[in-house]
Write a protein that holds these residues in place. Structure first.
Motif, PDB file in Angstrom:
ATOM      1  N   GLU A 232      -7.499   7.015   0.660  1.00  0.00           N
ATOM      2  CA  GLU A 232      -6.748   6.112  -0.218  1.00  0.00           C
ATOM      3  C   GLU A 232      -7.701   5.218  -1.005  1.00  0.00           C
ATOM      4  O   GLU A 232      -7.536   5.014  -2.215  1.00  0.00           O
TER       5      GLU A 232
ATOM      6  N   LEU B 283      -8.097   5.271  -5.068  1.00  0.00           N
ATOM      7  CA  LEU B 283      -7.793   4.020  -5.764  1.00  0.00           C
ATOM      8  C   LEU B 283      -8.959   3.636  -6.675  1.00  0.00           C
ATOM      9  O   LEU B 283      -8.763   3.220  -7.828  1.00  0.00           O
TER      10      LEU B 283
ATOM     11  N   GLY C  28       0.804  -1.212   0.000  1.00  0.00           N
ATOM     12  CA  GLY C  28       0.000   0.000   0.000  1.00  0.00           C
ATOM     13  C   GLY C  28       0.835   1.260   0.000  1.00  0.00           C
ATOM     14  O   GLY C  28       0.449   2.292  -0.566  1.00  0.00           O
TER      15      GLY C  28
ATOM     16  N   ILE D 105      -3.216   8.480  -3.884  1.00  0.00           N
ATOM     17  CA  ILE D 105      -3.118   7.119  -3.338  1.00  0.00           C
ATOM     18  C   ILE D 105      -1.786   6.941  -2.615  1.00  0.00           C
ATOM     19  O   ILE D 105      -1.718   6.429  -1.489  1.00  0.00           O
TER      20      ILE D 105
ATOM     21  N   THR E  52      -1.683   9.337   0.658  1.00  0.00           N
ATOM     22  CA  THR E  52      -2.508   8.882   1.773  1.00  0.00           C
ATOM     23  C   THR E  52      -1.969   7.582   2.371  1.00  0.00           C
ATOM     24  O   THR E  52      -2.062   7.367   3.578  1.00  0.00           O
ATOM     25  N   GLY E  53      -1.403   6.717   1.530  1.00  0.00           N
ATOM     26  CA  GLY E  53      -0.788   5.509   2.063  1.00  0.00           C
ATOM     27  C   GLY E  53       0.367   5.811   2.987  1.00  0.00           C
ATOM     28  O   GLY E  53       0.521   5.195   4.057  1.00  0.00           O
TER      29      GLY E  53
END
Length: 469
Positions: free
Chosen positions: A121, A125, A41, A147, A150-151
């Motif tokens: 996320e 996504l 992730g 993405i 935020t991961g």
């Protein structure tokens, strides 16, 4: 000198609450399983972004195809990560009521921000996956960045909690009462930055080597097309940078232990006594009846690596009460396994890139490809060993120097049932994810470009007639 040498010995006291042992096992299973998914992730979106950018910038259909397929795999991993991540959120209060009941207000903000990052996320996504074939490629590219961001933010927030457990800040303890709570101090704890950096680099090693290993297997099977070479080189490049940086980051993090967690450092270095001068570096070895056996000692290097000095000794276990010492052998061997595997991977990538610079293509060497095909597994083992060293090395404290682990557990012996159910669920998810991803790869090799999925749009063929895996 008696030592708490075996973890099981420290966990079977008649005075311990009934929920302690199942809580430990449940947390080890959940974290050990989820942390691997978290690596993908954190790191895979950056690799997808690079590949997508390459495809848009250079008009490279092969790169676009790789980005599209990696995004689909990322969605599968994210889906099962949702299950384990949600379970972990509930487990903290269920397994450790003493911890969350006392310090929940201190660390609650970190958990809240992690949850927010997780939902963002998921949203981006979904937008990115839905956007293939629907959004202009140059605009579509930028939906990967949220993405990735935020991961990273979510991972940082969770690691601030773990860093807080290792070096607690953000509150005062007055007559047993938690007062003057400052959750922002937890989020900006200096120790959190170094611990996060160590984990962030590790995530790129796990994801990079794992993805590269897939294409190394394809190359071994004779799939020598550009798709496989590019699919190998990009993730291997990310992993290479991370593998070379990780020893430096690990050293910077470890050099803080002499002040923050001397017992853990002593266990890492297997330092039974405080030397009068520089401490040796012990490679291997176990502690048996208070005596170090089967180790290779290299003078001075222990002090150099742990204290940045040729003269400062590592504080020995003889200065630490037995009841405050971690399980020494487990901590030491886990730490050395992490370092040993990390060193091996760093050496391998240096050899590859130096050979490539000198005009030698190691992708034509089957021995090298066989080694690369197991680097993903090695990186995962190093990751798990590092977390074992970190968590077991903090024992017997759940909040270092303030709350012991038995104080945080409850008396619910029914947690053994939860452990059994969780084990079955995680095993089924592992098998299911493996079947799904292998099925996707098999259909891609057969030439299918658009794998139908529920509620998703059909995407036009993105690349040439190559048959990659």
């Amino acid at each position: 000198m008696a030592t708490p040498d075996l973890l099981i010995t420290a966990l079977t006291s008649d005075l311990d609450p009934a929920g302690l042992m199942p809580a430990r096992q449940q947390m080890a299973l959940s974290l050990g399983w989820h942390i691997v998914l978290a690596c993908f992730g954190v790191a895979l979106p950056a690799m997808i972004f690079w590949m997508h950018w390459r495809g848009v910038r250079r008009g490279d259909d092969t790169a676009l195809l790789l980005a599209h397929r990696w995004a689909k795999v990322s969605a599968v991993l994210f889906a099962i990560g949702v299950v384990s991540g949600t379970a972990l959120a509930f487990q903290m209060g269920l397994l450790w009521p003493g911890l969350m009941g006392t310090y929940g207000d201190v660390v609650g903000l970190s958990f809240a921000f992690e949850g927010l990052a997780f939902f963002l996320e998921a949203i981006f996504l979904g937008i990115y996956l839905y956007g293939w074939g629907r959004i202009d490629p140059r605009r579509h590219l930028w939906f990967v960045l949220p993405i990735a961001i935020t991961g990273v933010v979510g991972t940082y927030c969770i690691l601030t909690v773990n860093a807080w457990m290792n070096a607690p800040v953000g509150f005062d303890l007055v007559n047993g009462e938690v007062t003057n709570i400052d959750p922002w101090a937890v989020l900006f704890n200096p120790n959190a930055f170094w611990q996060f950096l160590h984990m962030w680099v590790a995530a790129y090693m796990v994801a990079g080597f794992s993805v590269a290993a897939v294409y190394a297997v394809g190359l071994l099977k004779g799939r020598r097309d550009r798709y496989h070479r590019l699919g190998f080189l990009v993730p291997f490049g990310f992993a290479s940078v991370s593998a070379v940086l990780q020893p430096v980051v690990g050293h910077l993090l470890g050099s803080r232990l002499a002040e923050t967690q001397p017992a853990k450092l002593a266990a890492f270095e297997l330092a039974t006594e405080t030397d009068s001068g520089a401490s040796p570096l012990r490679i291997g070895g176990v502690l048996i009846d208070g005596v170090v056996r089967y180790s290779i000692d290299i003078p001075y290097l222990g002090s150099l690596f742990a204290r940045n000095s040729f003269t400062k000794p590592v504080q020995g276990l003889d200065t630490i009460p037995v009841e405050d010492q971690p399980p020494i052998n487990m901590t030491h061997l886990a730490f050395q396994s992490m370092v040993g595997i990390g060193t091996l991977l760093a050496l391998a990538v240096v050899i590859f890139w130096v050979a490539r610079w000198r005009g030698h293509d190691l992708l034509e060497r089957r021995l090298f490809l066989r080694f690369v095909s197991i680097t993903g597994v090695l990186a995962v083992v190093a990751l798990e060993a590092g977390w074992i060293a970190t968590e077991v090395g903090r024992q017997p404290w759940i909040v270092y120097g303030i709350m012991r682990t038995p104080e945080a557990a409850g008396n619910n012996s029914g947690l053994w049932w939860l452990l059994g159910i969780t084990t079955v669920v995680y095993a089924l998810m592992t098998v299911g994810a493996t079947i799904v991803i292998r099925s996707m790869a098999r259909r891609w090799r057969a030439g299918e470009q658009d794998l139908p999925s529920p509620y998703g749009p059909r995407v036009e063929t993105l690349a040439s007639s190559e048959k990659p895996s």
